[in-house]
Design an enzyme around this catalytic site. Structure first.
Site, PDB file in Angstrom:
ATOM      1  N   ASN A 199       0.874  -1.172   0.000  1.00  0.00           N
ATOM      2  CA  ASN A 199       0.000   0.000   0.000  1.00  0.00           C
ATOM      3  C   ASN A 199       0.914   1.226   0.000  1.00  0.00           C
ATOM      4  O   ASN A 199       1.089   1.910   1.005  1.00  0.00           O
ATOM      5  CB  ASN A 199      -0.915  -0.007   1.226  1.00  0.00           C
ATOM      6  CG  ASN A 199      -1.844  -1.204   1.226  1.00  0.00           C
ATOM      7  OD1 ASN A 199      -2.397  -1.575   0.196  1.00  0.00           O
ATOM      8  ND2 ASN A 199      -2.024  -1.826   2.379  1.00  0.00           N
TER       9      ASN A 199
ATOM     10  N   ARG B  99     -15.427 -14.053  -3.679  1.00  0.00           N
ATOM     11  CA  ARG B  99     -14.106 -13.420  -3.690  1.00  0.00           C
ATOM     12  C   ARG B  99     -13.012 -14.412  -4.056  1.00  0.00           C
ATOM     13  O   ARG B  99     -12.019 -14.049  -4.695  1.00  0.00           O
ATOM     14  CB  ARG B  99     -13.840 -12.806  -2.312  1.00  0.00           C
ATOM     15  CG  ARG B  99     -12.455 -12.251  -2.132  1.00  0.00           C
ATOM     16  CD  ARG B  99     -12.341 -11.550  -0.788  1.00  0.00           C
ATOM     17  NE  ARG B  99     -10.963 -11.394  -0.382  1.00  0.00           N
ATOM     18  CZ  ARG B  99     -10.582 -10.840   0.753  1.00  0.00           C
ATOM     19  NH1 ARG B  99     -11.487 -10.372   1.591  1.00  0.00           N
ATOM     20  NH2 ARG B  99      -9.302 -10.744   1.064  1.00  0.00           N
TER      21      ARG B  99
ATOM     22  N   ASP C  74      -6.806 -14.968   1.484  1.00  0.00           N
ATOM     23  CA  ASP C  74      -5.870 -13.995   2.070  1.00  0.00           C
ATOM     24  C   ASP C  74      -5.112 -14.594   3.247  1.00  0.00           C
ATOM     25  O   ASP C  74      -5.393 -14.255   4.403  1.00  0.00           O
ATOM     26  CB  ASP C  74      -6.640 -12.753   2.531  1.00  0.00           C
ATOM     27  CG  ASP C  74      -5.720 -11.618   2.967  1.00  0.00           C
ATOM     28  OD1 ASP C  74      -4.508 -11.694   2.698  1.00  0.00           O
ATOM     29  OD2 ASP C  74      -6.216 -10.661   3.579  1.00  0.00           O
TER      30      ASP C  74
ATOM     31  N   LYS D 164       0.835  -3.244  -6.206  1.00  0.00           N
ATOM     32  CA  LYS D 164      -0.532  -3.603  -5.836  1.00  0.00           C
ATOM     33  C   LYS D 164      -1.428  -2.562  -6.490  1.00  0.00           C
ATOM     34  O   LYS D 164      -1.340  -1.373  -6.174  1.00  0.00           O
ATOM     35  CB  LYS D 164      -0.698  -3.591  -4.314  1.00  0.00           C
ATOM     36  CG  LYS D 164      -2.113  -3.897  -3.835  1.00  0.00           C
ATOM     37  CD  LYS D 164      -2.188  -3.860  -2.299  1.00  0.00           C
ATOM     38  CE  LYS D 164      -3.609  -4.111  -1.811  1.00  0.00           C
ATOM     39  NZ  LYS D 164      -3.697  -4.075  -0.326  1.00  0.00           N
TER      40      LYS D 164
ATOM     41  N   HIS E  15     -11.759 -17.086   7.517  1.00  0.00           N
ATOM     42  CA  HIS E  15     -12.085 -15.667   7.715  1.00  0.00           C
ATOM     43  C   HIS E  15     -13.150 -15.441   8.782  1.00  0.00           C
ATOM     44  O   HIS E  15     -14.065 -14.633   8.595  1.00  0.00           O
ATOM     45  CB  HIS E  15     -12.505 -15.022   6.397  1.00  0.00           C
ATOM     46  CG  HIS E  15     -11.753 -13.748   6.118  1.00  0.00           C
ATOM     47  ND1 HIS E  15     -11.738 -12.679   6.996  1.00  0.00           N
ATOM     48  CD2 HIS E  15     -10.985 -13.367   5.060  1.00  0.00           C
ATOM     49  CE1 HIS E  15     -11.009 -11.711   6.491  1.00  0.00           C
ATOM     50  NE2 HIS E  15     -10.523 -12.094   5.323  1.00  0.00           N
TER      51      HIS E  15
ATOM     52  N   GLU F   9      -8.365  -3.267  -3.121  1.00  0.00           N
ATOM     53  CA  GLU F   9      -8.642  -2.630  -1.830  1.00  0.00           C
ATOM     54  C   GLU F   9      -8.548  -1.107  -1.911  1.00  0.00           C
ATOM     55  O   GLU F   9      -8.028  -0.446  -1.014  1.00  0.00           O
ATOM     56  CB  GLU F   9      -7.705  -3.181  -0.749  1.00  0.00           C
ATOM     57  CG  GLU F   9      -7.877  -4.675  -0.526  1.00  0.00           C
ATOM     58  CD  GLU F   9      -7.051  -5.214   0.620  1.00  0.00           C
ATOM     59  OE1 GLU F   9      -7.563  -6.058   1.368  1.00  0.00           O
ATOM     60  OE2 GLU F   9      -5.878  -4.793   0.772  1.00  0.00           O
TER      61      GLU F   9
ATOM     62  N   TRP G  27     -16.148  -8.512   3.617  1.00  0.00           N
ATOM     63  CA  TRP G  27     -15.269  -8.184   4.732  1.00  0.00           C
ATOM     64  C   TRP G  27     -15.779  -8.774   6.043  1.00  0.00           C
ATOM     65  O   TRP G  27     -15.188  -8.540   7.098  1.00  0.00           O
ATOM     66  CB  TRP G  27     -15.133  -6.664   4.880  1.00  0.00           C
ATOM     67  CG  TRP G  27     -14.304  -6.026   3.800  1.00  0.00           C
ATOM     68  CD1 TRP G  27     -13.540  -6.656   2.869  1.00  0.00           C
ATOM     69  CD2 TRP G  27     -14.151  -4.616   3.551  1.00  0.00           C
ATOM     70  NE1 TRP G  27     -12.921  -5.747   2.040  1.00  0.00           N
ATOM     71  CE2 TRP G  27     -13.283  -4.475   2.438  1.00  0.00           C
ATOM     72  CE3 TRP G  27     -14.675  -3.468   4.146  1.00  0.00           C
ATOM     73  CZ2 TRP G  27     -12.922  -3.239   1.915  1.00  0.00           C
ATOM     74  CZ3 TRP G  27     -14.306  -2.232   3.622  1.00  0.00           C
ATOM     75  CH2 TRP G  27     -13.444  -2.115   2.530  1.00  0.00           C
TER      76      TRP G  27
ATOM     77  N   GLU H 156       3.477 -16.148  -3.182  1.00  0.00           N
ATOM     78  CA  GLU H 156       3.632 -15.179  -2.104  1.00  0.00           C
ATOM     79  C   GLU H 156       3.111 -15.819  -0.821  1.00  0.00           C
ATOM     80  O   GLU H 156       1.942 -16.222  -0.748  1.00  0.00           O
ATOM     81  CB  GLU H 156       2.846 -13.895  -2.398  1.00  0.00           C
ATOM     82  CG  GLU H 156       2.918 -12.866  -1.278  1.00  0.00           C
ATOM     83  CD  GLU H 156       2.051 -11.640  -1.539  1.00  0.00           C
ATOM     84  OE1 GLU H 156       1.840 -10.860  -0.583  1.00  0.00           O
ATOM     85  OE2 GLU H 156       1.580 -11.461  -2.678  1.00  0.00           O
TER      86      GLU H 156
ATOM     87  N   ARG I 142       1.087  -7.894  -8.285  1.00  0.00           N
ATOM     88  CA  ARG I 142       0.302  -8.744  -7.378  1.00  0.00           C
ATOM     89  C   ARG I 142      -1.070  -9.077  -7.966  1.00  0.00           C
ATOM     90  O   ARG I 142      -1.752  -8.221  -8.524  1.00  0.00           O
ATOM     91  CB  ARG I 142       0.123  -8.067  -6.015  1.00  0.00           C
ATOM     92  CG  ARG I 142       1.417  -7.899  -5.257  1.00  0.00           C
ATOM     93  CD  ARG I 142       1.186  -7.217  -3.927  1.00  0.00           C
ATOM     94  NE  ARG I 142       0.932  -8.179  -2.856  1.00  0.00           N
ATOM     95  CZ  ARG I 142      -0.087  -8.106  -2.014  1.00  0.00           C
ATOM     96  NH1 ARG I 142      -0.999  -7.167  -2.153  1.00  0.00           N
ATOM     97  NH2 ARG I 142      -0.215  -8.979  -1.048  1.00  0.00           N
TER      98      ARG I 142
ATOM     99  N   GLU J 216      -0.396 -12.534  10.497  1.00  0.00           N
ATOM    100  CA  GLU J 216      -1.587 -11.691  10.537  1.00  0.00           C
ATOM    101  C   GLU J 216      -2.821 -12.479  10.973  1.00  0.00           C
ATOM    102  O   GLU J 216      -3.642 -11.983  11.738  1.00  0.00           O
ATOM    103  CB  GLU J 216      -1.829 -11.072   9.160  1.00  0.00           C
ATOM    104  CG  GLU J 216      -3.111 -10.278   9.050  1.00  0.00           C
ATOM    105  CD  GLU J 216      -3.373  -9.782   7.636  1.00  0.00           C
ATOM    106  OE1 GLU J 216      -4.459  -9.220   7.419  1.00  0.00           O
ATOM    107  OE2 GLU J 216      -2.507  -9.964   6.750  1.00  0.00           O
TER     108      GLU J 216
ATOM    109  N   LYS K  39      -0.759 -15.043  -4.053  1.00  0.00           N
ATOM    110  CA  LYS K  39      -0.798 -15.591  -2.702  1.00  0.00           C
ATOM    111  C   LYS K  39      -1.047 -17.093  -2.756  1.00  0.00           C
ATOM    112  O   LYS K  39      -1.682 -17.598  -3.679  1.00  0.00           O
ATOM    113  CB  LYS K  39      -1.892 -14.907  -1.882  1.00  0.00           C
ATOM    114  CG  LYS K  39      -1.579 -13.457  -1.547  1.00  0.00           C
ATOM    115  CD  LYS K  39      -2.608 -12.873  -0.600  1.00  0.00           C
ATOM    116  CE  LYS K  39      -2.249 -11.431  -0.246  1.00  0.00           C
ATOM    117  NZ  LYS K  39      -3.163 -10.856   0.762  1.00  0.00           N
TER     118      LYS K  39
END
Length: 713
Positions: free
Chosen positions: A223, A348, A377, A300, A533, A304, A556, A399, A337, A405, A372
């Site tokens: 970011n 998603r 995620d 990226k 998630h 997002e 989300w 990745e 990415r 996280e 990824k």
């Protein structure tokens, strides 16, 4: 503001006494060998033959380690003696008589040979490479062998080259010193002090990476702020690059796609606009004039909320190719990415495939798609991304996340080598059986000029670098697998334990068992059977499967993924659902589509399963869910018992610090179990089996927990 100073501490080993350690030396501790081991080693290596030792980084590393390991100095010679250690590149006058030139040429600048050979009737051990970096890697390999292979072999024949050409850490570090998803303090990079003041930790960082074969670092957050490309910041990047260069490490930068407008003052950042292209070409020329070995850009875009080529009606290929053209004269690369998703789509997990597959073969040769390991995620467990088996005409790099996280941050002991291996060893079937992710990405199946692998770093300014002492093992594991993905999790854990703690079998065996079990334990107490998630809003630390935030995008929120109702639980990605299972090659698509053949560890990823569905072991889905959550809790408690028994073998400081984190992990495991089972029980309306531990929390109380973990970011 208080300044923090870091010191590298040297501890001398005295048999029977364990001194305190702070973890700052990572796996490069070089603790004194027992007398019998040092004596055995001295019969194999009695001197070192090296050209210009005073200017030789590899020799310097060897000599420092030798002093600490043996308490002696290796005599230096300019000729080969009996039992000499001969080190150098293929052009060295000392190496040339051994006739290794053709072999070394095939291994490249980073590959190396360590071989016991004869020279004029004299036995010697040769460390050789085509390039200086390869010699450094050979020295680190030898030092690792000395410390982990007992007894030290009287004869060696090692020939290695890296599996991936580019082995890079992605730092999500920001210009203000914070780290997105960082759990070990503030950033190592002191941008305000650079370029004039260099922290001694920069060199230690480079040493640690070189010791495990990492050869690149992306300095800033994906970011990205456009400011990183300003003239002032490029001078700071130049200073870091100078520290890293001797250790074979190139620097890369994450770039913001709107930089021509935000930094350059242009009215647009359209990749097909001539002025925009001219701006990027000029910026590339400026960078390489300062840093001739600059690696390239990580991007990226259109993800997002970040800007990208789609803002101008262009494709990802248009954007990536514009940057690739600017970097091509300097042999730079673009790592683009594939982590993209839009609001409003039905699944998603399938969005990246839909967005990138039509672009297969349309990217420049110096563009690599960074994908990824899974399609969502960095979840505790995911199937592999379908892109690995789909993009046959575009280089792809895996990745992985090293920072935890979604795995308890720096509080949970979770050894990630099994997760990395699970992905790398997974079969995509893109070219028949045996088309593993590793073979798809390392050039075996699809030869490409560039092959690469990335890990999102878990490194901060904490004294022990990673927050949790055992989190160091994940940095180590990523580097070792990036170099050689055929290594097993067992081998990597064994090395790391011996290098980081000690080689006593009473310590190594139980600790290794704990490490190898830890990732599965985390899946069990967090999100078993393909759940994903279920995390709390924002910080992703604890469970919040009931999370509902007014105005939030559906994708989300946990309910988007678990879809629990009175009938069952799980996301239907089969032909009757979102059909994302069809993105995989046969026989995976058929296996995933069929409830009876879908691997049970992923069953709720691909299916909405009735609560009463019979699992392979005869239990209902609800019962299996309950028993698995409970198993995870019990596993962590066993970790606590294991570690407590290790107290005699570990210095007091690290013992207490790990013990403290395990207490937190045990409490968190109960939190996860109670939160998920009590919440899902409101849908299943079935009792929790009576032979497992009762919940100790009330659901209403758990729903009131709101953590403020902003200090981690």
């Amino acid at each position: 503001m208080m300044k923090l100073y870091f010191y590298t501490l040297l501890f001398v080993f005295i048999p029977g006494i364990v001194f305190a350690e702070d973890g700052s030396q990572l796996w490069l501790r070089y603790q004194s060998l027992p007398e019998n081991q040092a004596k055995a080693l001295s019969t194999v290596i009695t001197s070192v033959a090296c050209d210009e030792p005073s200017d030789n980084l590899a020799f310097g590393e060897l000599q420092v380690a030798w002093r600490q390991l043996t308490g002696t100095e290796l005599p230096v010679t300019r000729s080969v003696q009996e039992h000499s250690l001969v080190i150098g590149t293929k052009n060295s006058k000392l190496i040339q008589p051994f006739g290794l030139s053709k072999e070394l040429q095939l291994l490249g600048n980073e590959g190396f040979i360590i071989r016991t050979m004869k020279h004029q009737g004299k036995d010697c051990l040769v460390l050789a490479s085509e390039g200086e970096t390869g010699v450094l890697y050979a020295v680190f390999n030898l030092l690792r062998t000395i410390q982990t292979v007992l007894p030290f072999p009287s004869s060696m024949n090692v020939k290695e080259k890296p599996a991936y050409k580019i082995r890079v850490l992605n730092h999500w570090d920001n210009p203000d010193g914070t780290i997105e998803r960082g759990y070990a303090g503030y950033s190592l990079w002191k941008w305000k002090d650079l370029p004039g003041k260099l922290s001694p930790r920069y060199k230690e960082y480079a040493r640690a990476n070189a010791s495990i074969g990492i050869n690149g670092t992306v300095l800033n957050n994906v970011n990205a702020s456009p400011e990183i490309l300003s003239a002032a910041y490029l001078q700071k990047v130049k200073a870091l690059a100078a520290v890293f260069r001797p250790y074979g490490i190139r620097v890369y930068l994450s770039v913001n796609f709107s930089s021509p407008a935000a930094l350059g003052g242009l009215p647009t950042s359209d990749p097909l606009n001539k002025d925009v292209r001219r701006w990027w070409f000029a910026k590339a020329k400026e960078i390489y004039s300062l840093i001739p070995d600059f690696g390239g850009f990580l991007v990226k875009a259109n993800s997002e909320g970040l800007p990208g080529p789609q803002d101008f009606g262009r494709t990802h290929a248009d954007g990536a190719n514009m940057l690739a053209d600017a970097l091509k004269p300097y042999h730079g690369i673009v790592m683009w990415r594939a982590f993209v998703y839009k609001s409003g789509m039905d699944d998603r997990a399938g969005q990246a495939y839909k967005e990138f597959l039509p672009l297969d073969g349309k990217f420049r040769s110096n563009v690599i798609l960074q994908v990824k390991n899974g399609p969502i995620d960095f979840q505790p467990r995911e199937p592999i991304s379908a892109l690995f088996g789909a993009m046959k005409h575009t280089p792809i790099m895996p990745e992985f996340q090293i920072t935890q996280e979604y795995l308890g941050e720096s509080n949970h002991l979770v050894f990630l080598a099994p997760l990395y291996k699970e992905c790398l060893d997974s079969d995509t079937y893109c070219s028949g059986k045996g088309s593993t992710v590793a073979k798809v990405t390392d050039g075996t199946l699809f030869p490409n000029p560039n092959t690469a692998i990335a890990g999102v770093a878990n490194i901060g300014e904490d004294t022990n670098w990673c927050g949790h002492h055992f989190a160091q093992a994940n940095w180590y594991a990523f580097g070792r697998l990036a170099w050689n993905h055929e290594l097993t999790s067992d081998q990597i854990a064994d090395e790391w334990i011996k290098l980081t703690f000690n080689d006593k079998k009473e310590f190594v065996k139980p600790v290794k068992e704990m490490m190898l079990e830890s990732r599965e334990a985390a899946v069990n107490y967090m999100m078993p059977l393909g759940l994903h998630h279920l995390f709390a809003w924002g910080h992703h630390y604890g469970p919040e499967p009931w999370c509902a935030v007014e105005g939030a995008r559906p994708d989300w929120l946990p309910s988007y993924y678990h879809k629990a109702d009175s009938l069952g639980i799980g996301f239907n990605r089969t032909l009757s659902g979102s059909n994302s299972a069809s993105q995989y090659n046969s026989p995976l698509r058929e296996e995933y589509n069929d409830l009876s053949s879908c691997p049970e560890q992923l069953i709720l990823w691909f299916h909405h399963v009735p609560w009463s569905y019979k699992m392979h072991n005869g239990l209902t889905l609800w019962e299996e869910l309950c028993y698995t959550y409970d198993k995870g809790v019990q596993q962590v408690r066993e970790f606590q018992k294991t570690w407590d028994r290790m107290e005699p073998y570990v210095d007091a400081q690290r013992f207490k610090e790990v013990q403290s984190r395990l207490k937190i992990q045990s409490k968190d495991a109960i939190w996860w179990k109670d939160a998920c089972l009590l919440y899902f029980q409101t849908f299943s309306r079935q009792p929790i089996p009576f032979d497992i531990e009762r919940p100790v929390n009330e659901l209403d109380d758990l729903k009131k927990i709101k953590l403020n973990l902003q200090h981690h970011n």
